[in-house]
Design a protein around this motif. Structure first.
Motif, PDB file in Angstrom:
ATOM      1  N   ILE A  57      17.931   1.611  -2.432  1.00  0.00           N
ATOM      2  CA  ILE A  57      17.395   2.945  -2.208  1.00  0.00           C
ATOM      3  C   ILE A  57      17.126   3.073  -0.720  1.00  0.00           C
ATOM      4  CG2 ILE A  57      15.520   4.549  -2.718  1.00  0.00           C
ATOM      5  CD1 ILE A  57      15.035   2.959  -5.290  1.00  0.00           C
ATOM      6  N   ARG A  58      17.748   4.030  -0.080  1.00  0.00           N
ATOM      7  CA  ARG A  58      17.530   4.259   1.350  1.00  0.00           C
ATOM      8  C   ARG A  58      16.341   5.203   1.510  1.00  0.00           C
ATOM      9  NH1 ARG A  58      19.913   0.197   3.774  1.00  0.00           N
ATOM     10  NH2 ARG A  58      22.020  -0.021   3.035  1.00  0.00           N
ATOM     11  N   MET A  59      15.451   4.868   2.425  1.00  0.00           N
ATOM     12  CA  MET A  59      14.246   5.651   2.628  1.00  0.00           C
ATOM     13  C   MET A  59      14.430   6.580   3.812  1.00  0.00           C
ATOM     14  SD  MET A  59      12.009   2.272   2.058  1.00  0.00           S
ATOM     15  CE  MET A  59      13.075   1.495   3.240  1.00  0.00           C
ATOM     16  N   GLU A  60      14.117   7.845   3.614  1.00  0.00           N
ATOM     17  CA  GLU A  60      14.304   8.821   4.676  1.00  0.00           C
ATOM     18  C   GLU A  60      12.997   9.392   5.193  1.00  0.00           C
ATOM     19  OE1 GLU A  60      17.013  11.612   3.002  1.00  0.00           O
ATOM     20  OE2 GLU A  60      18.691  10.248   3.136  1.00  0.00           O
ATOM     21  N   ASN A  61      11.953   9.487   4.364  1.00  0.00           N
ATOM     22  CA  ASN A  61      10.697  10.096   4.783  1.00  0.00           C
ATOM     23  C   ASN A  61       9.592   9.070   4.960  1.00  0.00           C
ATOM     24  OD1 ASN A  61      11.834  12.673   4.706  1.00  0.00           O
ATOM     25  ND2 ASN A  61      11.456  12.828   2.516  1.00  0.00           N
ATOM     26  N   THR A  62       9.955   7.830   5.166  1.00  0.00           N
ATOM     27  CA  THR A  62       8.971   6.778   5.366  1.00  0.00           C
ATOM     28  C   THR A  62       9.250   6.099   6.700  1.00  0.00           C
ATOM     29  OG1 THR A  62      10.301   5.105   4.240  1.00  0.00           O
ATOM     30  CG2 THR A  62       8.793   6.381   2.869  1.00  0.00           C
ATOM     31  N   VAL A  63       8.432   5.118   7.040  1.00  0.00           N
ATOM     32  CA  VAL A  63       8.636   4.367   8.282  1.00  0.00           C
ATOM     33  C   VAL A  63       9.234   3.006   7.931  1.00  0.00           C
ATOM     34  CG1 VAL A  63       6.752   5.512   9.510  1.00  0.00           C
ATOM     35  CG2 VAL A  63       6.282   3.438   8.206  1.00  0.00           C
ATOM     36  N   PRO A  64       9.943   2.366   8.860  1.00  0.00           N
ATOM     37  CA  PRO A  64      10.437   1.012   8.595  1.00  0.00           C
ATOM     38  C   PRO A  64       9.253   0.104   8.244  1.00  0.00           C
ATOM     39  CG  PRO A  64      11.466   1.895  10.565  1.00  0.00           C
ATOM     40  CD  PRO A  64      10.372   2.857  10.174  1.00  0.00           C
ATOM     41  N   SER A  65       9.376  -0.574   7.110  1.00  0.00           N
ATOM     42  CA  SER A  65       8.273  -1.380   6.595  1.00  0.00           C
ATOM     43  C   SER A  65       8.715  -2.813   6.378  1.00  0.00           C
ATOM     44  CB  SER A  65       7.769  -0.783   5.282  1.00  0.00           C
ATOM     45  OG  SER A  65       7.359   0.558   5.487  1.00  0.00           O
ATOM     46  N   ILE A  66       7.727  -3.722   6.348  1.00  0.00           N
ATOM     47  CA  ILE A  66       8.003  -5.145   6.192  1.00  0.00           C
ATOM     48  C   ILE A  66       6.997  -5.791   5.250  1.00  0.00           C
ATOM     49  CG2 ILE A  66       9.143  -5.480   8.425  1.00  0.00           C
ATOM     50  CD1 ILE A  66       6.471  -6.428   9.583  1.00  0.00           C
ATOM     51  N   VAL A  67       7.374  -6.948   4.742  1.00  0.00           N
ATOM     52  CA  VAL A  67       6.482  -7.843   4.024  1.00  0.00           C
ATOM     53  C   VAL A  67       6.305  -9.053   4.922  1.00  0.00           C
ATOM     54  CG1 VAL A  67       6.232  -9.355   2.014  1.00  0.00           C
ATOM     55  CG2 VAL A  67       7.226  -7.082   1.737  1.00  0.00           C
ATOM     56  N   VAL A  68       5.061  -9.477   5.115  1.00  0.00           N
ATOM     57  CA  VAL A  68       4.775 -10.604   5.993  1.00  0.00           C
ATOM     58  C   VAL A  68       4.086 -11.693   5.185  1.00  0.00           C
ATOM     59  CG1 VAL A  68       3.582 -11.362   8.096  1.00  0.00           C
ATOM     60  CG2 VAL A  68       4.523  -9.034   7.957  1.00  0.00           C
ATOM     61  N   TYR A  69       4.564 -12.925   5.316  1.00  0.00           N
ATOM     62  CA  TYR A  69       3.935 -14.083   4.683  1.00  0.00           C
ATOM     63  C   TYR A  69       3.047 -14.785   5.703  1.00  0.00           C
ATOM     64  CZ  TYR A  69       7.523 -14.007   0.942  1.00  0.00           C
ATOM     65  OH  TYR A  69       8.341 -13.672  -0.104  1.00  0.00           O
ATOM     66  N   VAL A  70       1.828 -15.085   5.290  1.00  0.00           N
ATOM     67  CA  VAL A  70       0.898 -15.880   6.089  1.00  0.00           C
ATOM     68  C   VAL A  70       0.227 -16.852   5.132  1.00  0.00           C
ATOM     69  CG1 VAL A  70      -1.237 -15.843   7.461  1.00  0.00           C
ATOM     70  CG2 VAL A  70       0.471 -14.046   7.778  1.00  0.00           C
ATOM     71  N   THR A  71       0.190 -18.128   5.474  1.00  0.00           N
ATOM     72  CA  THR A  71      -0.547 -19.095   4.661  1.00  0.00           C
ATOM     73  C   THR A  71      -1.884 -19.387   5.318  1.00  0.00           C
ATOM     74  OG1 THR A  71       0.622 -20.906   5.758  1.00  0.00           O
ATOM     75  CG2 THR A  71       1.457 -20.210   3.597  1.00  0.00           C
ATOM     76  N   VAL A  72      -2.888 -19.637   4.474  1.00  0.00           N
ATOM     77  CA  VAL A  72      -4.237 -19.977   4.929  1.00  0.00           C
ATOM     78  C   VAL A  72      -4.695 -21.211   4.160  1.00  0.00           C
ATOM     79  CG1 VAL A  72      -4.871 -17.639   5.649  1.00  0.00           C
ATOM     80  CG2 VAL A  72      -5.244 -18.339   3.291  1.00  0.00           C
ATOM     81  N   PRO A  73      -5.673 -21.953   4.698  1.00  0.00           N
ATOM     82  CA  PRO A  73      -6.039 -23.229   4.087  1.00  0.00           C
ATOM     83  C   PRO A  73      -6.825 -23.137   2.784  1.00  0.00           C
ATOM     84  CG  PRO A  73      -7.414 -22.805   5.996  1.00  0.00           C
ATOM     85  CD  PRO A  73      -6.357 -21.740   5.975  1.00  0.00           C
ATOM     86  N   ASN A  74      -7.504 -22.008   2.536  1.00  0.00           N
ATOM     87  CA  ASN A  74      -8.338 -21.930   1.326  1.00  0.00           C
ATOM     88  C   ASN A  74      -8.668 -20.478   0.981  1.00  0.00           C
ATOM     89  OD1 ASN A  74     -10.674 -21.165   2.982  1.00  0.00           O
ATOM     90  ND2 ASN A  74     -10.711 -23.320   3.593  1.00  0.00           N
ATOM     91  N   LYS A  75      -9.346 -20.314  -0.155  1.00  0.00           N
ATOM     92  CA  LYS A  75      -9.689 -18.996  -0.673  1.00  0.00           C
ATOM     93  C   LYS A  75     -10.574 -18.209   0.288  1.00  0.00           C
ATOM     94  CE  LYS A  75     -11.831 -16.943  -4.759  1.00  0.00           C
ATOM     95  NZ  LYS A  75     -12.373 -17.195  -6.090  1.00  0.00           N
ATOM     96  N   GLU A  76     -11.570 -18.863   0.858  1.00  0.00           N
ATOM     97  CA  GLU A  76     -12.497 -18.176   1.764  1.00  0.00           C
ATOM     98  C   GLU A  76     -11.770 -17.644   2.998  1.00  0.00           C
ATOM     99  OE1 GLU A  76     -13.124 -21.422   0.588  1.00  0.00           O
ATOM    100  OE2 GLU A  76     -14.294 -20.587  -1.063  1.00  0.00           O
ATOM    101  N   ALA A  77     -10.914 -18.471   3.585  1.00  0.00           N
ATOM    102  CA  ALA A  77     -10.147 -18.040   4.755  1.00  0.00           C
ATOM    103  C   ALA A  77      -9.216 -16.891   4.398  1.00  0.00           C
ATOM    104  CB  ALA A  77      -9.359 -19.215   5.330  1.00  0.00           C
ATOM    105  N   GLY A  78      -8.603 -16.952   3.208  1.00  0.00           N
ATOM    106  CA  GLY A  78      -7.705 -15.891   2.763  1.00  0.00           C
ATOM    107  C   GLY A  78      -8.433 -14.576   2.566  1.00  0.00           C
ATOM    108  N   LYS A  79      -9.600 -14.643   1.936  1.00  0.00           N
ATOM    109  CA  LYS A  79     -10.385 -13.432   1.690  1.00  0.00           C
ATOM    110  C   LYS A  79     -10.824 -12.794   3.003  1.00  0.00           C
ATOM    111  CE  LYS A  79     -14.222 -11.787  -1.107  1.00  0.00           C
ATOM    112  NZ  LYS A  79     -15.240 -12.140  -2.094  1.00  0.00           N
ATOM    113  N   LYS A  80     -11.295 -13.610   3.932  1.00  0.00           N
ATOM    114  CA  LYS A  80     -11.765 -13.115   5.227  1.00  0.00           C
ATOM    115  C   LYS A  80     -10.625 -12.492   6.039  1.00  0.00           C
ATOM    116  CE  LYS A  80     -14.186 -14.640   9.392  1.00  0.00           C
ATOM    117  NZ  LYS A  80     -14.757 -15.792  10.099  1.00  0.00           N
ATOM    118  N   LEU A  81      -9.492 -13.198   6.129  1.00  0.00           N
ATOM    119  CA  LEU A  81      -8.363 -12.693   6.909  1.00  0.00           C
ATOM    120  C   LEU A  81      -7.757 -11.445   6.273  1.00  0.00           C
ATOM    121  CD1 LEU A  81      -6.614 -13.037   9.425  1.00  0.00           C
ATOM    122  CD2 LEU A  81      -5.165 -14.604   8.112  1.00  0.00           C
ATOM    123  N   ALA A  82      -7.586 -11.444   4.959  1.00  0.00           N
ATOM    124  CA  ALA A  82      -7.025 -10.278   4.265  1.00  0.00           C
ATOM    125  C   ALA A  82      -7.905  -9.055   4.490  1.00  0.00           C
ATOM    126  CB  ALA A  82      -6.876 -10.570   2.774  1.00  0.00           C
TER     127      ALA A  82
END
Length: 167
Positions: A57-82
């Motif tokens: 599906i080609r998008m015409e009325n949206t902006v170029p978008s991405i998915v980014v992967y980031v790993t964190v050491p634990n749940k607390e770090a993930g919650k804070k960074l997210a």
């Protein structure tokens, strides 16, 4: 035998994660060499903001978008960074996936660590700002920041992504 130690519940818990990772990273049609790309069923027209080219599906009325992967050491770090990423409008949504085990080479030694994976949906134009935010707020010397393009999807979702992030 290693398989005998796995319980069926343990396998069931891990399979959705493995499947989701394969879908995001490899694409469904690449999982089996003899399969064909999935067919998309669309209702609507080009005037509604999308049209079909091949199986994307080609998008015409949206902006170029991405998915980014980031790993964190634990749940607390993930919650804070997210939370800080969404608060700063660097992303519309961050999924936190617990239970990742990473195996990698660091300073000449093979390391194995339990981590949490952040799956971040954002605008392509925000990648540099997002990367700098992760580097400034992450405890790793070299945090993982890997971006993949979003080449199609739900137009209402992608419009929400655009409207939920800074320009």
């Amino acid at each position: 035998m290693a398989l005998s130690r796995l319980t069926s519940a343990g396998v069931r818990r891990r399979l959705p994660l493995v499947g989701a990772f394969c879908m995001l990273s490899l694409g469904f049609h690449k999982l089996h060499p003899f399969s064909t790309p999935p067919r998309l069923s669309l209702t609507g027209s080009k005037a509604q903001g999308y049209h079909r080219t091949s199986s994307i599906i080609r998008m015409e009325n949206t902006v170029p978008s991405i998915v980014v992967y980031v790993t964190v050491p634990n749940k607390e770090a993930g919650k804070k960074l997210a939370g800080s990423i969404v608060k700063e409008k660097l992303a519309a949504c961050v999924n936190r996936v617990p239970g990742i085990e990473s195996v990698y080479l660091w300073e000449g030694e093979i390391q194995t660590d339990s981590e949490e994976l952040l799956i971040i949906k954002t605008r392509e134009s925000l990648l540099n700002a997002l990367t700098e935010h992760v580097k400034a707020n992450h405890e790793y010397d070299v945090p993982e920041v890997i971006a993949l393009p979003i080449t199609g999807g739900s137009i209402p979702y992608l419009e929400w992504l655009k409207n939920s992030t800074r320009e």
